[in-house]
Design an enzyme around this catalytic site. Structure first.
Site, mmCIF file in Angstrom:
data_model
loop_
_atom_site.group_PDB
_atom_site.id
_atom_site.type_symbol
_atom_site.label_atom_id
_atom_site.label_comp_id
_atom_site.label_asym_id
_atom_site.label_seq_id
_atom_site.Cartn_x
_atom_site.Cartn_y
_atom_site.Cartn_z
ATOM 1 N N ARG A 1 34.788 38.802 45.245
ATOM 2 C CA ARG A 1 34.746 37.506 45.918
ATOM 3 C C ARG A 1 33.384 36.892 45.676
ATOM 4 O O ARG A 1 32.365 37.543 45.891
ATOM 5 C CB ARG A 1 34.935 37.686 47.420
ATOM 6 C CG ARG A 1 36.208 38.363 47.789
ATOM 7 C CD ARG A 1 36.152 38.776 49.262
ATOM 8 N NE ARG A 1 37.315 39.607 49.581
ATOM 9 C CZ ARG A 1 37.493 40.202 50.746
ATOM 10 N NH1 ARG A 1 36.598 40.065 51.707
ATOM 11 N NH2 ARG A 1 38.565 40.929 50.951
ATOM 12 N N ASP B 1 30.785 34.075 47.134
ATOM 13 C CA ASP B 1 30.584 33.355 48.393
ATOM 14 C C ASP B 1 30.540 31.851 48.175
ATOM 15 O O ASP B 1 30.451 31.378 47.043
ATOM 16 C CB ASP B 1 29.275 33.818 49.044
ATOM 17 C CG ASP B 1 29.452 35.135 49.792
ATOM 18 O OD1 ASP B 1 30.565 35.386 50.283
ATOM 19 O OD2 ASP B 1 28.474 35.902 49.870
ATOM 20 N N TYR C 1 25.354 39.802 36.947
ATOM 21 C CA TYR C 1 25.033 38.567 37.679
ATOM 22 C C TYR C 1 23.721 38.007 37.155
ATOM 23 O O TYR C 1 22.862 38.751 36.666
ATOM 24 C CB TYR C 1 24.874 38.849 39.175
ATOM 25 C CG TYR C 1 26.160 38.978 39.945
ATOM 26 C CD1 TYR C 1 26.815 37.852 40.437
ATOM 27 C CD2 TYR C 1 26.719 40.227 40.198
ATOM 28 C CE1 TYR C 1 27.983 37.969 41.174
ATOM 29 C CE2 TYR C 1 27.899 40.348 40.928
ATOM 30 C CZ TYR C 1 28.523 39.209 41.413
ATOM 31 O OH TYR C 1 29.686 39.324 42.139
ATOM 32 N N ARG D 1 21.560 38.745 45.948
ATOM 33 C CA ARG D 1 20.760 37.782 46.718
ATOM 34 C C ARG D 1 19.699 38.499 47.562
ATOM 35 O O ARG D 1 18.604 37.966 47.761
ATOM 36 C CB ARG D 1 21.673 36.921 47.583
ATOM 37 C CG ARG D 1 22.517 35.954 46.731
ATOM 38 C CD ARG D 1 23.634 35.317 47.535
ATOM 39 N NE ARG D 1 23.134 34.643 48.725
ATOM 40 C CZ ARG D 1 23.917 34.180 49.697
ATOM 41 N NH1 ARG D 1 25.239 34.314 49.601
ATOM 42 N NH2 ARG D 1 23.392 33.588 50.742
#
Lengths: 263, 263
Positions: free
Chosen positions: A50, A52, A110, A209
């Protein structure tokens, strides 16, 4: 029944993330509405992970099953004809029966993009973390090396997930200055950005993050490089830096073992 | 009373253009609300030209008068602190009394960006004209040379404006392949774009977008290069190509005669 592997690029700015939610636009609900329109079937999609709200994807992978007899070329064109301009299908192939975009994933990459110092670029506000002061990207890159290898990344996991283990294997971490994301910059705007790429066999909730927010503390000079190693060893989320904002994050790539993804 | 010259960069995606309108967010109304907050005065701003809904600016110039005693540095920081992230003040200086951002402008430069062929990039949909097929940029560049110099540009003026004359002097027109606007492109996406720069002593309503829509007809091969010269000579809007969409257009620069803009 055929199983499909779909590759998607999307700008997450106007979506409440991947996962369907009542009364809010999401990537999944938008995609599933288009699949229904094209195939006539009520199709449930599964994404590799998923994303965000506000997080972007260059190559998200989703799997789904359908009885459609349309070729993958026709499906691709039809999907893109009906999808909004901020979601694009970049690839579709028939996968082995039972292919599942989460379970079969063996590695993900990422990227996080920060612009530091200078006047913020108004064209990038939904696509980078505009950091107010200059960061030492070289120090951040050295500090990031503490994360390489198999560790318990509990310090970088935002609570609220139900994963069994917080042990992950970080295969690559790379901090460098790359070009700015948007080609136009005015006189006071920096025309470069810090690109942080992290590749691992899997990621915990908000792991990238939280890592980026921690590296930024080193970059602005309030923590030494070795502090990142200490945070990692502590296995305590409270020891790490703040969570970097969502709009700088991009899912770049998802890898599957070759014999489990193609038919 | 002091007169100020403000330079602004903005992403026009979420605005109904420059000019204030009831019940719709515009650049002007957003800016004037911030000026009021910072100075306590109800200030009316004048821009070098109105940008339409979805049109962007790298360096729009606006003028206003104020009794504030704050320095330009303090004003700049205060404006940017209150402005939303898609509008940025990039410069502010005190101008000669009576400086007027429209009347004193002697030259303006616009850029229009087209991506042609390939899969549209989901990160660029609000910032380029995504043309479905490949365009011949070299032919477009040659055709554009017909526009150089002083001509009646009535063929490229969308009706509805009240300008006295449609004669303008096009000082430069340049069509070239430049980089894509957004740094990330996936496998099927083109990583370059057609950049069309036009500089003139002034522009008619929709002039750049009508010129670009006309050049695209040459680029896709349905009209010869010389057709652009014929369209120009006809002084008839119906002879030209369609109006290119707003989101590919950028106001790049506004020039003022040196002795009329600075105090």
């Amino acid at each position: 029944m055929r199983t499909f592997k779909l590759t998607l690029a999307y700008d997450g700015t106007n979506y409440a993330g991947w996962q369907s939610q009542p009364d809010r636009p999401t990537i999944q609900s938008t995609l599933e509405a288009v699949l229904r329109r094209v195939t006539g079937e009520q199709i449930r999609t599964v994404a590799s992970g998923r994303t965000d709200a506000g997080v972007h994807a260059l190559a998200q992978v989703a799997s789904f099953q359908s009885e459609t007899q349309l070729t993958t070329d026709v499906l691709c064109r039809a999907f893109n004809a009906y999808l909004p301009a901020d979601i694009v299908v970049t690839g579709i192939e028939q996968a082995t029966t039972g292919f599942h975009a989460i379970r079969a994933a063996i590695r993900k990459r990422y990227r996080y993009v920060i612009t530091d110092g200078g006047s913020p670029n108004p064209f990038e506000h939904s696509h980078v973390w505009s950091y107010p002061t200059r960061l030492d990207a070289v120090a951040m890159g050295r500090a990031a090396k503490y994360l390489l290898g198999e560790h318990d990344f509990a310090s970088f996991e935002t609570s609220g997930s139900d994963r069994k283990t917080s042990i992950r294997n970080v295969l690559e971490v790379d901090v460098r200055r790359g070009p700015a994301l948007f080609a136009f910059a005015t006189a006071n705007q920096v025309s470069e950005a810090i690109w942080i790429d992290i590749e691992a066999d899997g990621f915990l909730y908000n792991m990238v993050r939280n890592i980026v927010g921690t590296l930024a503390e080193v970059g602005r000079g309030v923590q030494p490089e070795s502090w990142v190693g200490e945070v990692l060893c502590a296995c305590d989320r409270r020891k790490a830096g703040p969570t970097a904002p969502p709009q700088g994050l991009y899912l770049v790539r998802v890898d599957y073992s070759p014999n489990r993804s193609n038919s």
